[in-house]
Design an enzyme around this catalytic site. Structure first.
Site, short mmCIF file in Angstrom:
data_model
loop_
_atom_site.label_atom_id
_atom_site.label_comp_id
_atom_site.label_asym_id
_atom_site.label_seq_id
_atom_site.Cartn_x
_atom_site.Cartn_y
_atom_site.Cartn_z
N LYS A 37 82.70 -34.33 12.34
CA LYS A 37 83.55 -35.53 12.34
C LYS A 37 84.56 -35.44 11.20
O LYS A 37 84.20 -35.19 10.05
CB LYS A 37 82.68 -36.78 12.14
CG LYS A 37 83.48 -38.08 12.15
CD LYS A 37 82.56 -39.28 12.16
CE LYS A 37 82.21 -39.80 10.80
NZ LYS A 37 83.29 -40.47 10.07
N ASP A 64 87.59 -39.47 13.70
CA ASP A 64 87.17 -40.85 13.42
C ASP A 64 88.34 -41.60 12.79
O ASP A 64 88.35 -41.91 11.60
CB ASP A 64 85.96 -40.82 12.47
CG ASP A 64 85.30 -42.17 12.33
OD1 ASP A 64 85.61 -43.08 13.12
OD2 ASP A 64 84.45 -42.31 11.42
N LYS A 66 89.48 -44.58 13.77
CA LYS A 66 89.27 -46.05 13.81
C LYS A 66 90.59 -46.79 14.00
O LYS A 66 90.99 -47.63 13.19
CB LYS A 66 88.56 -46.52 12.55
CG LYS A 66 87.14 -46.00 12.40
CD LYS A 66 86.39 -46.72 11.31
CE LYS A 66 84.95 -46.26 11.18
NZ LYS A 66 84.78 -44.95 10.53
N ASP A 69 95.78 -51.46 16.43
CA ASP A 69 97.20 -51.82 16.31
C ASP A 69 97.59 -52.51 17.61
O ASP A 69 96.73 -52.78 18.46
CB ASP A 69 98.04 -50.54 16.08
CG ASP A 69 99.32 -50.83 15.29
OD1 ASP A 69 100.03 -51.78 15.65
OD2 ASP A 69 99.59 -50.09 14.33
N THR A 120 78.37 -50.26 10.04
CA THR A 120 76.95 -50.27 9.68
C THR A 120 76.71 -50.69 8.23
O THR A 120 75.56 -50.86 7.82
CB THR A 120 76.31 -48.88 9.91
OG1 THR A 120 77.19 -47.91 9.36
CG2 THR A 120 76.07 -48.62 11.36
N ARG A 212 76.56 -37.87 3.84
CA ARG A 212 76.04 -37.53 2.51
C ARG A 212 74.64 -36.90 2.50
O ARG A 212 74.42 -35.99 1.68
CB ARG A 212 76.10 -38.78 1.61
CG ARG A 212 77.54 -39.12 1.23
CD ARG A 212 77.68 -40.53 0.72
NE ARG A 212 77.53 -41.51 1.79
CZ ARG A 212 77.70 -42.82 1.63
NH1 ARG A 212 78.03 -43.30 0.45
NH2 ARG A 212 77.55 -43.64 2.66
O1 C5P Z 1 77.48 -40.43 4.28
P1 C5P Z 1 77.05 -41.22 5.48
O2 C5P Z 1 75.98 -40.52 6.31
O3 C5P Z 1 76.70 -42.65 5.13
O4 C5P Z 1 78.37 -41.24 6.41
C1 C5P Z 1 78.48 -42.03 7.53
C2 C5P Z 1 79.76 -41.72 8.25
O5 C5P Z 1 79.85 -42.51 9.41
C3 C5P Z 1 81.02 -41.98 7.44
O6 C5P Z 1 81.92 -40.94 7.76
C4 C5P Z 1 81.54 -43.31 7.94
O7 C5P Z 1 82.94 -43.37 7.95
C5 C5P Z 1 81.03 -43.31 9.39
N1 C5P Z 1 80.79 -44.63 10.00
C6 C5P Z 1 79.90 -45.57 9.51
N2 C5P Z 1 79.73 -46.77 10.16
C7 C5P Z 1 80.40 -47.04 11.28
C8 C5P Z 1 81.29 -46.08 11.77
C9 C5P Z 1 81.45 -44.88 11.12
O8 C5P Z 1 79.27 -45.35 8.49
N3 C5P Z 1 80.18 -48.17 11.93
#
Ligand code: C5P
Length: 235
Positions: A37, A64, A66, A69, A120, A212
């Site tokens: 991603k 991603d 997002k 507009d 989330t 992460r």
């Molecule tokens: O580091 P981590 O596992 O928390 O990363 C989660 C990824 O998912 C990030 O790239 C974040 O932008 C993406 N994301 C999210 N919640 C959403 C949509 C995308 O955390 N609802």
């Protein structure tokens, strides 16, 4: 000797400030991931070229972006992203006119459109601060899942806590892509509604997005391998 192909259920989020750092993680993770991603941070630092490079290497790519507009802009932006030949694109779920514009923009390409339902990292208090008092995050996710499906979207980004209810509502062919994944005992950082990889898959997620816990692990290859094993046990 046959090579074990890793499941494309695992999507590694390349949340890095530079393409060089992202490329290094892709190399380290190696055969443990074939789906990446590219999000907002990297998209504005060479991420579009990296997305094309990953596609040339035979990997799957999730842009991603997002998007949100007016319809015309969303349609044209989606059409340009579709031309890149990438696999997934996210757009915020808003009004049906804008969602339908994205579907027009995707045209006959293979680009899958995913609606971002409720981030989330948000909980009920965060929604209330926005004036959304009549819905819990879970209820709002379901409402938005239905709106995106009616507009012709292919799936939804949603937390593992809502995956089962979404699957029940939208049926088997809709993609559920779940971020907010944390292996047992891992630091939740800024995510509020987290879930383990195995539980998210068992709840009906088609793909899990992990940033992460893999990219900042002491050994990203081993971290990805452990998650692949958990996916395989839950599938
Ligand atoms: O580091 P981590 O596992 O928390 O990363 C989660 C990824 O998912 C990030 O790239 C974040 O932008 C993406 N994301 C999210 N919640 C959403 C949509 C995308 O955390 N609802």
């Amino acid at each position: 000797m046959t090579t074990q192909i890793s499941s494309d259920k695992l999507i590694v989020a390349l949340d890095f400030p530079t393409v060089e750092e992202a490329r290094a993680i892709v190399a380290t993770v190696g055969d443990q991931c074939q789906f990446y991603k590219v999000g907002l941070e990297l998209l504005f630092a060479g991420g579009q070229d990296l997305a094309l490079e990953l596609k040339r290497q035979g990997k799957r790519v999730f842009v991603d972006a997002k998007l949100l507009d007016i319809g015309t802009t969303v349609e044209k932006a989606t059409a340009n992203i579709a031309k890149m030949g990438v696999d997934f694109l996210t757009l915020h779920v808003c009004d049906h006119k804008t969602l339908e514009a994205a579907v027009r923009g995707r045209g006959s390409s293979d680009l899958k459109l995913l609606g971002v339902s409720v981030m989330t990292n948000l909980d009920t208090d965060d929604l209330q601060q926005q004036g959304i008092t009549q819905f819990s995050p879970q209820e709002l996710v379901l409402k938005r899942a239905q709106l995106a499906k009616q507009a012709g979207f292919d799936g939804l980004v949603a937390s593992g806590h809502e995956a089962r209810d979404i699957r029940h509502l939208v049926g088997p062919d809709y993609l559920i892509v779940t971020p907010g994944i944390r292996p047992t005992g891992a630091d939740t950082q800024d995510q509020a509604r987290v879930m383990t990889p195995g539980k998210a898959i068992a709840n009906g997620a088609n793909h899990i997005v992990v940033g992460r816990p893999i990219c900042q692990a002491d050994d990203p290859h081993l971290a990805a391998k452990a998650i692949q094993e958990e996916i395989s046990n839950a599938s």
